[in-house]
Motif scaffolding. Structure first.
Motif, short mmCIF file in Angstrom:
data_model
loop_
_atom_site.label_atom_id
_atom_site.label_comp_id
_atom_site.label_asym_id
_atom_site.label_seq_id
_atom_site.Cartn_x
_atom_site.Cartn_y
_atom_site.Cartn_z
N VAL A 276 27.04 29.61 16.18
CA VAL A 276 27.21 30.94 16.76
C VAL A 276 27.67 30.83 18.21
O VAL A 276 27.16 30.00 18.98
CB VAL A 276 25.90 31.74 16.69
CG1 VAL A 276 26.06 33.11 17.35
CG2 VAL A 276 25.46 31.91 15.24
N GLY A 277 28.64 31.64 18.59
CA GLY A 277 29.14 31.67 19.95
C GLY A 277 29.88 32.96 20.22
O GLY A 277 29.87 33.89 19.40
N GLU A 278 30.55 33.02 21.38
CA GLU A 278 31.28 34.22 21.76
C GLU A 278 32.66 34.24 21.10
O GLU A 278 33.36 33.24 21.02
CB GLU A 278 31.45 34.28 23.28
CG GLU A 278 32.19 35.53 23.75
CD GLU A 278 32.43 35.55 25.25
OE1 GLU A 278 32.93 36.58 25.75
OE2 GLU A 278 32.13 34.54 25.92
N VAL A 279 33.07 35.42 20.64
CA VAL A 279 34.39 35.60 20.05
C VAL A 279 35.41 35.73 21.18
O VAL A 279 35.33 36.64 22.01
CB VAL A 279 34.43 36.86 19.16
CG1 VAL A 279 35.84 37.05 18.58
CG2 VAL A 279 33.40 36.76 18.04
N VAL A 280 36.36 34.81 21.21
CA VAL A 280 37.44 34.82 22.20
C VAL A 280 38.75 34.98 21.43
O VAL A 280 39.00 34.27 20.45
CB VAL A 280 37.44 33.52 23.03
CG1 VAL A 280 38.71 33.40 23.87
CG2 VAL A 280 36.21 33.48 23.94
N VAL A 281 39.58 35.92 21.88
CA VAL A 281 40.78 36.29 21.12
C VAL A 281 42.03 36.16 21.99
O VAL A 281 42.06 36.61 23.14
CB VAL A 281 40.67 37.74 20.60
CG1 VAL A 281 41.91 38.13 19.80
CG2 VAL A 281 39.42 37.90 19.73
N THR A 282 43.06 35.57 21.40
CA THR A 282 44.40 35.60 21.98
C THR A 282 45.26 36.46 21.08
O THR A 282 45.39 36.19 19.88
CB THR A 282 45.00 34.18 22.06
OG1 THR A 282 44.22 33.39 22.96
CG2 THR A 282 46.44 34.22 22.53
N THR A 283 45.79 37.54 21.64
CA THR A 283 46.59 38.45 20.83
C THR A 283 48.08 38.14 20.96
O THR A 283 48.55 37.71 22.02
CB THR A 283 46.34 39.91 21.24
OG1 THR A 283 47.23 40.76 20.52
CG2 THR A 283 46.54 40.13 22.73
N LEU A 284 48.81 38.35 19.89
CA LEU A 284 50.25 38.13 19.90
C LEU A 284 51.00 39.42 20.25
O LEU A 284 52.22 39.49 20.09
CB LEU A 284 50.71 37.58 18.55
CG LEU A 284 50.09 36.22 18.17
CD1 LEU A 284 50.59 35.75 16.83
CD2 LEU A 284 50.35 35.18 19.24
N ASN A 285 50.29 40.43 20.74
CA ASN A 285 50.87 41.69 21.17
C ASN A 285 51.71 41.47 22.43
O ASN A 285 51.17 41.07 23.47
CB ASN A 285 49.74 42.69 21.44
CG ASN A 285 50.22 44.02 21.98
OD1 ASN A 285 51.41 44.25 22.15
ND2 ASN A 285 49.28 44.90 22.27
N GLY A 294 37.72 37.17 26.32
CA GLY A 294 36.35 37.10 25.82
C GLY A 294 35.83 38.48 25.47
O GLY A 294 35.75 39.36 26.33
N THR A 295 35.48 38.69 24.21
CA THR A 295 35.03 40.01 23.77
C THR A 295 33.59 40.31 24.20
O THR A 295 33.17 41.46 24.23
CB THR A 295 35.08 40.12 22.24
OG1 THR A 295 34.17 39.16 21.67
CG2 THR A 295 36.50 39.85 21.73
N GLY A 296 32.81 39.24 24.48
CA GLY A 296 31.40 39.43 24.77
C GLY A 296 30.54 39.55 23.53
O GLY A 296 29.32 39.71 23.61
N ASP A 297 31.17 39.48 22.35
CA ASP A 297 30.45 39.58 21.07
C ASP A 297 30.15 38.20 20.52
O ASP A 297 30.95 37.27 20.66
CB ASP A 297 31.27 40.36 20.04
CG ASP A 297 31.51 41.80 20.45
OD1 ASP A 297 30.59 42.40 21.03
OD2 ASP A 297 32.61 42.32 20.17
N LEU A 298 29.01 38.06 19.86
CA LEU A 298 28.63 36.81 19.20
C LEU A 298 28.99 36.85 17.72
O LEU A 298 28.83 37.87 17.06
CB LEU A 298 27.13 36.57 19.33
CG LEU A 298 26.57 36.29 20.72
CD1 LEU A 298 25.05 36.18 20.66
CD2 LEU A 298 27.16 35.01 21.30
N SER A 299 29.47 35.73 17.22
CA SER A 299 29.71 35.58 15.78
C SER A 299 29.83 34.09 15.49
O SER A 299 29.63 33.25 16.36
CB SER A 299 30.96 36.33 15.33
OG SER A 299 30.99 36.43 13.91
#
Length: 418
Positions: A276-285, A294-299
């Protein structure tokens, strides 16, 4: 009726990863060139070298508080309200601006299906030609527009119900006979309860896509008993769609338009699969090219493909918040400080700072997983590092590898507040 939105969902995992990594250098270059914020953040980065997950993990994580700080700084100077993160300006390329608490301002680009919500709606059972009753808010926050644009791209008609006016929501649903509902699960429950109270049947509402709050199995069963099948989507105002639930109800499948990492809270370091850790996203937008946001959400990542045949990776779902900053003896201690301590000791695998005691009598214990010998000497060195980094004294407890819970917590506040 087709089972998948498009061929991207079922492509070979190797081909998907190759396509994402091939697109990554271009997106990093675009962000650096078209966004003033990333021009500064990535000034020493060669975009062409960022062509693997390992290279991506070497870039800094941009967390929401940093985005807010940059926006506040540029706004106070009479500059860009987006803090330099948007790659497009006002006008035809930016039809709307939204606001989230902070306030943080988010641009909406002009691209069809800009927030990429169609895929999640399809997985929830919505199909072209249907009417959707959209009860997400249409003002300030982007949720209503997110869903409407996705529904239009899917080929659906939308009734913009928004929030509130429960009796009118019931009347409209009874008369327009929508195929389903999109909004928070709690508001649909209020509508269904109000319809029962009014003696009004809503036979057409058979499906729903939920977001914005938790959707526990108990509530899922409550809707099922009333003939409504509901699924979750996971999206944010900054990134749009990130992941979505399928009929398998086995985690959330990651959207095709993003690269997702799970990192140790307070750091940018990817965790082991399943941890479990923080969800980090790179968008192709291209309009709002957030790199390692960093979303600050755990998953946590789940192993294996989705039973529905979708081959993208899956996350377990929302498991709490990663920002575990805690005030101890009048001083704030945050996950990044725990990470700073652990980086000094390669023999330590994981750590968890546990705060116990009662108000004004805090006891701070850092539990560390290690298989090395000489525990007394190691504990003493770690104790010195705790004091050096946090300016507080703390106890050290050495535990065997695998002993700490896999829940993403770096700081656990176990104090008694009675």
């Amino acid at each position: 009726m087709t089972e998948h939105y498009d061929a991207l969902e079922t492509r070979d995992t190797t081909a998907r990863e190759a396509a994402l990594m091939a697109a990554l250098p271009g997106q990093v270059a675009h962000a650096k060139k078209s966004s003033a914020a990333f021009a500064e953040i990535l000034k020493d980065v060669n975009p062409a070298a960022v062509s693997s997950r390992q290279a991506l993990a070497g870039l800094p994580v941009i967390r929401k508080h940093e985005l807010l700080e940059r926006q506040q700084a540029t706004r106070s100077a009479g500059g860009d309200v987006f803090g330099g993160f948007s790659a497009v300006g006002l006008g035809a390329h930016m039809p709307r601006i939204f606001s989230s608490p902070g306030p943080i301002y988010e641009p909406e680009g002009a691209a069809r299906n800009y927030w990429r919500m169609s895929r999640a709606m399809f997985a929830a059972g919505f199909r072209p030609g249907e009417l959707i009753h959209n009860c997400f808010s249409y003002h300030f926050v982007p949720a209503g527009s997110m869903m409407e644009s996705g529904a239009h791209a899917l080929g659906c008609t939308v009734f913009p119900g928004g929030t509130g006016q429960t009796e009118q929501q019931v009347q409209t649903m009874a008369e327009l006979q929508p195929a389903g509902y999109i909004g928070t699960p709690s508001f649909l429950k209020i509508i269904v309860d109000k319809a029962a109270e009014m003696g009004v049947a809503l036979p057409s509402v058979k499906k729903a896509m939920f977001g914005g709050e938790a959707f526990p199995p108990s509530l899922r069963d409550w809707f099922a008993e009333r003939g409504i099948t509901g699924y979750q989507c996971y999206a944010t105002a900054d990134l749009g769609s990130i992941a979505y639930e399928t009929q398998a109800r086995d985690g959330l499948v990651i959207d095709e338009g993003v690269i997702v990492e799970i990192v140790r809270p307070g750091t940018g370091d990817p965790v082991a699969p399943g941890e479990v850790g923080e969800v980090v996203v790179t968008t192709l937008n291209p309009d709002y090219p957030l790199i390692r946001f960093g979303t600050g959400d755990l998953s946590a990542l789940l192993s294996g493909p989705c039973p529905t045949g979708r081959t993208n990776a899956r996350i377990k779902g929302w498991m709490g918040r990663a920002d575990q900053t805690t005030k101890i003896r009048g001083m704030f201690v945050h996950p990044g400080q725990v990470a700073d301590i652990i980086r000094r000791f390669p023999e330590v695998a994981r750590a968890r700072l546990v705060v116990t005691g009662e108000m004004a009598n805090d006891i701070m214990t850092l539990k560390v997983e290690t298989a090395c010998g000489g525990p007394d000497a190691l504990a003493a060195k770690i104790g010195d590092a705790i004091r050096d980094v946090t300016k507080l004294r703390g106890q050290v407890e050495l535990v065997l590898p695998g002993s700490l819970p896999n829940d993403g917590k770096v700081i656990e506040d176990a104090r008694s507040y009675k």
